[in-house]
Design a protein around this motif. Structure first.
Motif, PDB file in Angstrom:
ATOM      1  N   MET A   1      22.461  43.665 -13.103  1.00  0.00           N
ATOM      2  CA  MET A   1      21.996  42.322 -12.842  1.00  0.00           C
ATOM      3  C   MET A   1      22.846  41.204 -13.435  1.00  0.00           C
ATOM      4  SD  MET A   1      18.405  40.482 -13.974  1.00  0.00           S
ATOM      5  CE  MET A   1      19.481  39.836 -15.256  1.00  0.00           C
ATOM      6  N   SER A   2      23.001  40.080 -12.554  1.00  0.00           N
ATOM      7  CA  SER A   2      23.744  39.086 -13.220  1.00  0.00           C
ATOM      8  C   SER A   2      23.044  38.555 -14.312  1.00  0.00           C
ATOM      9  CB  SER A   2      24.090  37.953 -12.018  1.00  0.00           C
ATOM     10  OG  SER A   2      24.135  36.746 -12.331  1.00  0.00           O
ATOM     11  N   GLU A   3      23.934  37.933 -15.461  1.00  0.00           N
ATOM     12  CA  GLU A   3      22.974  37.428 -16.460  1.00  0.00           C
ATOM     13  C   GLU A   3      23.215  35.942 -16.439  1.00  0.00           C
ATOM     14  OE1 GLU A   3      23.701  39.220 -20.007  1.00  0.00           O
ATOM     15  OE2 GLU A   3      22.542  40.933 -19.286  1.00  0.00           O
ATOM     16  N   ILE A   4      23.664  35.525 -15.206  1.00  0.00           N
ATOM     17  CA  ILE A   4      23.779  34.094 -15.046  1.00  0.00           C
ATOM     18  C   ILE A   4      23.247  33.741 -13.558  1.00  0.00           C
ATOM     19  CG2 ILE A   4      25.366  33.294 -16.896  1.00  0.00           C
ATOM     20  CD1 ILE A   4      27.364  33.342 -14.205  1.00  0.00           C
ATOM     21  N   ALA A   5      22.483  32.481 -13.562  1.00  0.00           N
ATOM     22  CA  ALA A   5      22.411  31.961 -12.109  1.00  0.00           C
ATOM     23  C   ALA A   5      23.446  30.985 -11.908  1.00  0.00           C
ATOM     24  CB  ALA A   5      20.883  31.367 -12.211  1.00  0.00           C
ATOM     25  N   LYS A   6      23.662  30.685 -10.615  1.00  0.00           N
ATOM     26  CA  LYS A   6      24.738  29.730 -10.136  1.00  0.00           C
ATOM     27  C   LYS A   6      23.929  28.636  -9.506  1.00  0.00           C
ATOM     28  CE  LYS A   6      28.952  32.221 -10.565  1.00  0.00           C
ATOM     29  NZ  LYS A   6      29.745  33.260  -9.803  1.00  0.00           N
ATOM     30  N   LEU A   7      24.298  27.227  -9.780  1.00  0.00           N
ATOM     31  CA  LEU A   7      23.654  26.238  -9.032  1.00  0.00           C
ATOM     32  C   LEU A   7      24.905  25.448  -8.431  1.00  0.00           C
ATOM     33  CD1 LEU A   7      21.200  24.358  -8.636  1.00  0.00           C
ATOM     34  CD2 LEU A   7      21.568  23.559 -10.832  1.00  0.00           C
ATOM     35  N   GLU A   8      24.571  25.114  -7.274  1.00  0.00           N
ATOM     36  CA  GLU A   8      25.582  24.418  -6.419  1.00  0.00           C
ATOM     37  C   GLU A   8      24.919  22.840  -6.465  1.00  0.00           C
ATOM     38  OE1 GLU A   8      28.742  25.351  -5.678  1.00  0.00           O
ATOM     39  OE2 GLU A   8      28.419  27.319  -6.297  1.00  0.00           O
ATOM     40  N   LEU A   9      25.906  21.976  -6.704  1.00  0.00           N
ATOM     41  CA  LEU A   9      25.202  20.562  -6.901  1.00  0.00           C
ATOM     42  C   LEU A   9      26.396  19.388  -6.760  1.00  0.00           C
ATOM     43  CD1 LEU A   9      22.175  19.968  -7.515  1.00  0.00           C
ATOM     44  CD2 LEU A   9      22.700  19.494 -10.001  1.00  0.00           C
TER      45      LEU A   9
END
Ligand code: CMC
Length: 429
Positions: free
Chosen positions: A1-9
């Motif tokens: 599982m990815s340990e980071i979430a990505k946020l596009e802003l």
């Protein structure tokens, strides 16, 4: 599982750490979001998706109907433990040894008296004062009798003394709020009795009689207090933590929690359930009519004791308490028409699509009021009984927040008011 979430802003990509708990619950850590994104915050009215802290006290899975204190299933604790044992577990993190429990009990027992001057406070309240208002004020007033408690940073031994005083004195203050409403003489604590027995003694004993407390009632109360002892970051617990985060003393923080618990959407629901059942009974007992009212969006009536913010399958406390409710009523030989209404209501609602589709099930307060009524607790005292149960949980959460040195609670907002405008003299408005 990815340990980071990505946020596009705004054409930029941000990485947000994923936090995972010991039961694999996951959260996105947004604590650095505002600084990193040049001002963005998250908006979550009612904090429905917001974790305010990491906590090692209570685990709750609303979908599976799981509740554990410090890892121990609520079913086992309610069946086998005493309320003081559970209090120790919540506050200290481990079940006590026999010696630890004996010392804890001795310390609690030593502090059950309240200062005689406090009696004057009680006497100044009108007889119709709601006991929740009285108890919240009295708990805050304890800080005036123990000024050293004003500093919550004064070391573990001193803080423990404040904690023990509070656990010891709350039953006395609670029972006296009832006696005062009746304008009956106060009954002093009897230190040869257990915690629950002593509370019932102060509530019901008469000075001129040889009083005994029914063990069936003691056992039911012990179970009820354990079931209410903690429930992670609910409205009143969050209040206690936020108030305590300003380094307010324990008595003031708990008093704020008592006020938060009072509302009918939270602890006040147990009083509201009995009042609702009484209302339905007085109206002729037509359960279908009241279920229809609860479903009507133009009618403010809700089925009190139904629904829960986190339990979307069943409330495990309700399962235990439902059985206990049947046992107590049978053992005490109580035949209460309110119970018949409650049973009908439960059946109709559980089979109705409106309630099924919204996962609305009876919660702990649906049954607790019926038991309290059966053991002679007046309706206005029901939420005070919740306070007695929730106290160790609030204390444990306050202590954890202080030990983790958590920052002051201070949410942000999205402003939706007027833009800047000039003051207009009153003559020109
Ligand atoms: N009767 C009728 N409809 C209800 C009820 C109810 N008791 N509870 C929720 N609903 C409906 C609500 O109208 C909404 O419908 P829609 O989606 O069509 O708008 C939907 O169910 C979701 O409700 P919500 O108000 O968004 O849910 P919430 O998580 O914000 O509120 C609650 C939870 C406990 C405040 C609410 O269920 C309620 O008011 N229950 C009655 C009061 C009560 O028993 N409180 C004690 C909780 S247990 C003790 C404690 O731990 O504090």
């Amino acid at each position: 599982m990815s340990e980071i979430a990505k946020l596009e802003l705004d054409g930029n990509s941000y990485e947000l750490p994923i936090i995972e708990g010991t039961e694999n619950e996951k959260g996105i850590d947004i604590s650095k979001l505002r600084g990193g994104t040049g001002g963005y915050i998250t908006l979550d009215p009612g904090f429905k998706n917001t974790g305010s802290t990491k906590s090692a006290i209570t685990f709750l899975d609303g979908e599976k109907g799981i509740l554990r204190y410090r890892g121990y299933p609520i079913e086992q604790l309610a069946d086998k433990a005493s309320f003081l044992e559970v209090s120790y577990l919540l506050i200290e993190g481990e079940l006590p040894t026999q010696q630890q429990l004996t010392e804890f009990k001795e310390s609690i027992t030593k502090h059950t008296l309240v200062h005689e001057d406090m009696k004057q406070f009680f006497e100044a309240y009108p007889a119709k004062a709601h006991p929740m208002g009285v108890v919240a004020s009295m708990v805050c007033s304890l800080s005036t009798f123990y000024p050293e408690s004003l500093d919550p940073n004064r070391g573990e031994v001193a803080v423990d003394l404040t904690i023990h005083r509070l656990i010891a004195k709350l039953p006395t203050l609670a029972a006296w709020s009832h006696k005062n409403a009746m304008r009956h003489p106060f009954m002093y604590p009897k230190n040869d009795l257990g915690y629950c027995e002593n509370f019932l003694h102060m509530m019901f004993a008469m000075p001129t009689e040889n009083n005994t407390v029914d063990p069936v009632v003691v056992s039911a109360l012990n179970k009820l207090l354990i079931l209410h002892a903690d429930h992670e970051q609910n409205c009143s617990t969050s209040t206690v933590r936020v108030v305590g985060s300003s380094h307010a003393n324990l008595y003031a923080s708990i008093s704020a929690g008592i006020s938060a618990l009072w509302g009918p959407l939270h602890g006040g629901a147990n009083q509201a359930v009995i009042e609702m059942l009484q209302q339905i009974y007085n109206d002729g007992g037509d359960v279908d009519k009241w279920v229809a009212k609860a479903k009507d969006k133009n009618d403010p009536f809700r089925l009190m004791g139904f629904g829960h913010r986190v339990y979307k399958n069943f409330d495990p406390r309700a399962t235990i308490i439902k059985k206990s409710c049947d046992d107590v009523l049978a053992k005490l030989g109580v035949n209460d028409p309110m119970l018949e209404i409650a049973k009908k209501l439960e059946k109709v609602a559980l089979e109705d699509d409106y309630f099924k589709s919204r996962n609305l099930y009876p919660n702990v307060d649906f049954y607790s009021g019926i038991i309290y009524k059966a053991i002679g607790i007046p309706t206005e005292m029901f939420t005070v009984m919740f306070v007695l149960g929730r106290l160790p949980g609030w204390i444990a959460q306050w202590k954890e927040m202080r030990e983790n040195n958590e920052p002051i609670g201070r949410p942000r907002q999205i402003y939706t008011g007027e833009n800047a405008r000039d003051y207009v003299n009153i003559a020109n408005r």
